[in-house]
Design an enzyme around this catalytic site. Structure first.
Site, PDB file in Angstrom:
ATOM      1  CG  HIS A 171       9.138   5.427  13.741  1.00 24.24           C
ATOM      2  ND1 HIS A 171       9.129   4.099  14.029  1.00 24.24           N
ATOM      3  CD2 HIS A 171       7.980   5.482  12.760  1.00 24.24           C
ATOM      4  CE1 HIS A 171       8.546   3.191  13.543  1.00 24.24           C
ATOM      5  NE2 HIS A 171       7.834   3.999  12.740  1.00 24.24           N
TER       6      HIS A 171
ATOM      7  CD  GLU B  25      12.443   3.480  15.485  1.00 24.63           C
ATOM      8  OE1 GLU B  25      11.536   3.824  16.108  1.00 24.63           O
ATOM      9  OE2 GLU B  25      12.674   3.312  14.159  1.00 24.63           O
TER      10      GLU B  25
ATOM     11  NE  ARG C 165       7.522  -1.432  12.771  1.00 24.68           N
ATOM     12  CZ  ARG C 165       6.759  -0.688  12.534  1.00 24.68           C
ATOM     13  NH1 ARG C 165       6.773   0.401  11.723  1.00 24.68           N
ATOM     14  NH2 ARG C 165       5.352  -0.826  12.879  1.00 24.68           N
TER      15      ARG C 165
ATOM     16  NE  ARG D  53      -1.955  -1.826   3.426  1.00 23.32           N
ATOM     17  CZ  ARG D  53      -2.340  -2.962   4.273  1.00 23.32           C
ATOM     18  NH1 ARG D  53      -3.247  -3.500   4.031  1.00 23.32           N
ATOM     19  NH2 ARG D  53      -1.345  -3.302   5.034  1.00 23.32           N
ATOM     20  CB  ILE D  54       3.180   2.633   2.316  1.00 28.76           C
ATOM     21  CG1 ILE D  54       2.272   2.565   3.711  1.00 28.76           C
ATOM     22  CG2 ILE D  54       4.344   3.637   2.350  1.00 28.76           C
ATOM     23  CD1 ILE D  54       2.872   2.467   5.095  1.00 28.76           C
TER      24      ILE D  54
ATOM     25  CB  SER E 132       3.594 -12.022  -6.696  1.00 27.14           C
ATOM     26  OG  SER E 132       2.798 -11.089  -6.163  1.00 27.14           O
TER      27      SER E 132
ATOM     28  CB  SER F  73       6.381  -7.260  -4.940  1.00 24.66           C
ATOM     29  OG  SER F  73       5.983  -6.321  -3.952  1.00 24.66           O
TER      30      SER F  73
ATOM     31  CB  ILE G 145       9.405   5.100   5.278  1.00 24.48           C
ATOM     32  CG1 ILE G 145       8.942   4.330   3.837  1.00 24.48           C
ATOM     33  CG2 ILE G 145      10.087   6.231   4.874  1.00 24.48           C
ATOM     34  CD1 ILE G 145       7.926   3.165   4.096  1.00 24.48           C
TER      35      ILE G 145
END
Ligand code: NAP
Length: 312
Positions: free
Chosen positions: A278, A260, A231, A153-154, A175, A173, A229
């Site tokens: 973050h 963090e 983890r 999504r991001i 796929s 990805s 962005i």
């Protein structure tokens, strides 16, 4: 009856007030505090509102015998042991989609800040040092080649924005996806070799730990910039620091880190990095939307209705 437990000291006053205004709630700072709560209270709790990155494992779930839901504040739920939750028939929900725009905006902003040395530029003007001389020339971002690691999504929102910067979009990805002609790579190292920018938008957790390895960062090379962005766990951070220090990696723009908020002090000595605390989803509008979605899941669960954004 206290049927909601608010877990995490990262909730703002407003977020806590909204949750406890809707349901009779108790509050603890961390999942590790749950086992120490009064037994009667623990037995009453049916749903947890969770925010933060402290691990929420089987032990904390076990201490709440009537727990049926952990509603996470955030799309990334890697702090929650979903396997343990599923084994106990505890549902987990998250807050997807409502934060995509803000995280993608920050990713693009960090890329521009890194390429154009914007923080140093601001400091030169704000400190009155401009008359002492101009900044060295920096690097062009528009028209470059970018590889998105994880076209979820991001990742897709970042790619859409970078397409408007006339960038050549590549992605990995598990796929191949339907895209407007973006280049798919099955192999991450091969993609890193082919691009100037690598933007990591993967989920966190054990399956993606160290996914961006030393080898991948070496392939990105001295002209390449890593953007993360997702983890801190998805990138081999020690290797990244070694390569940045030796100039074998050109730069980095990072919103997430392994430790963090006590990030490795080696980051502070580098002038090829742009660092953020973050804050990908950290706008008033998006945090409100995330809080509303978390509460909508809790409302649905306690009313016996279908969950809005289930994970398991
Ligand atoms: P998403 O839609 O689920 O996309 C996640 C991506 O990760 C997908 O491309 C997926 O690949 C890939 N992936 C998942 N499991 C994988 C595995 N085992 N191996 C390799 N790739 C894997 O998630 P999203 O909503 O875009 O969010 C992505 C992450 O961004 C979150 O999980 C969170 O950690 C992070 N995030 C950070 C901030 C911030 O403040 N910086 C804010 C929000 C979210 P496939 O396409 O192959 O399925």
């Amino acid at each position: 009856m206290t049927n909601l437990l608010i877990v995490g000291n990262a909730f703002t006053e407003e977020e806590r007030a909204r949750l406890s205004g809707a349901h009779a709630a108790a509050l603890v700072a961390s999942p590790s505090d749950i086992a120490g709560m009064d037994m009667t209270l623990r037995t009453e709790v049916r749903a947890v509102a969770f925010k933060g990155h402290a691990p929420f494992g089987a032990e904390a779930m076990q201490a709440l015998p009537n727990l049926g839901l952990i509603a996470n504040f955030g799309v990334g739920y890697d702090a929650i042991d979903v396997t343990a939750a599923t084994a106990r028939s505890v549902a987990v929900t998250n807050t997807p989609d409502v934060l995509n725009d803000d995280v993608a905006d920050l990713a693009v902003g960090m890329m521009l800040a890194q390429a154009r040395d914007m923080v140093r530029g601001h400091l030169v003007v704000a400190s009155g040092k401009w008359p002492e001389g101009n900044l060295p020339l920096n690097r062009k971002m528009s028209g470059g080649k970018v590889g998105i690691v994880g076209l979820g999504r991001i990742g897709r929102e970042i790619a859409n924005r970078l397409a408007a910067f006339k960038m050549d979009i590549h992605y990995t990805s598990r796929s191949e996806k339907e895209t407007p002609g973006w280049t798919y790579h099955a192999d991450l190292k091969a993609m890193a070799q082919a691009v100037d920018w690598l933007v990591v938008a993967l989920v966190g957790g054990p399956e993606t730990e160290g996914h961006v390895s030393r080898e991948v960062l070496e392939a990105l090379g001295p002209q390449g910039v890593l953007v993360n962005i997702s983890r801190g766990t998805t990138v081999d951070e020690a290797a990244m620091l070694d390569l940045l220090e030796s100039g074998k990696l050109g730069g980095a723009a990072l919103d997430v880190f392994l430790n963090e908020p006590d990030v490795d002090p080696r980051f502070r000595r580098l002038n090829t990095v742009h660092l953020q605390p973050h804050q990908g989803s950290g706008t008033v509008e998006t945090r409100r939307a995330m809080a509303e979605l978390q509460l909508a899941n809790i409302d649905a669960f306690l009313a016996g209705k279908d969950l809005v954004t289930p994970v398991n």
